[in-house]
Motif scaffolding. Structure first.
Motif, short mmCIF file in Angstrom:
data_model
loop_
_atom_site.label_atom_id
_atom_site.label_comp_id
_atom_site.label_asym_id
_atom_site.label_seq_id
_atom_site.Cartn_x
_atom_site.Cartn_y
_atom_site.Cartn_z
N GLN A 4 -11.42 -8.06 7.71
CA GLN A 4 -10.96 -6.82 7.11
C GLN A 4 -9.83 -7.09 6.12
O GLN A 4 -8.66 -6.84 6.40
CB GLN A 4 -10.53 -5.86 8.21
N ASN A 6 -8.76 -5.78 3.31
CA ASN A 6 -7.86 -4.70 2.86
C ASN A 6 -6.85 -4.34 3.94
O ASN A 6 -5.69 -4.06 3.66
CB ASN A 6 -8.66 -3.47 2.45
N LYS A 7 -7.29 -4.39 5.20
CA LYS A 7 -6.37 -4.08 6.30
C LYS A 7 -5.36 -5.21 6.49
O LYS A 7 -4.20 -4.97 6.82
CB LYS A 7 -7.14 -3.80 7.58
N ALA A 10 -2.83 -4.71 3.80
CA ALA A 10 -1.97 -3.58 4.13
C ALA A 10 -0.95 -3.99 5.20
O ALA A 10 0.23 -3.62 5.11
CB ALA A 10 -2.80 -2.39 4.62
N HIS A 38 -10.02 -12.25 2.30
CA HIS A 38 -11.12 -11.35 1.97
C HIS A 38 -12.48 -11.83 2.46
O HIS A 38 -13.51 -11.26 2.11
CB HIS A 38 -11.11 -11.06 0.47
#
Length: 72
Positions: A4, A6-7, A10, A38
């Motif tokens: 994940q 993007n997580k 973040a 990624h």
């Protein structure tokens, strides 16, 4: 399970940690770090560095050979 990215990014941003900084400390290039985050690579040094700073293992979708090391 798919990594994940993007997580993970973040999570890093919330802690004011840059992926480049993690990669630099692990001795790998920014591109290898990014590709690992990624899911385009499974660079073990990058994954261990992320685990080392406390990134949740559930976001990392570790390769089979690293699953036993998640708790270590």
């Amino acid at each position: 399970m798919k990594r994940q990215g993007n997580k993970i990014m973040a999570w890093l941003v919330e802690r004011r940690i840059s992926a480049s900084e993690v990669g630099r400390k692990a001795g790998i290039t920014q591109s290898i770090m990014s590709e690992t985050i990624h899911g385009k690579r499974n660079n073990r040094r990058a994954l261990r560095a992320l685990m080392g700073i406390g990134c949740p293992v559930k976001l990392l979708a570790l390769p089979e050979d690293m699953n036993g090391k998640a708790a270590a």
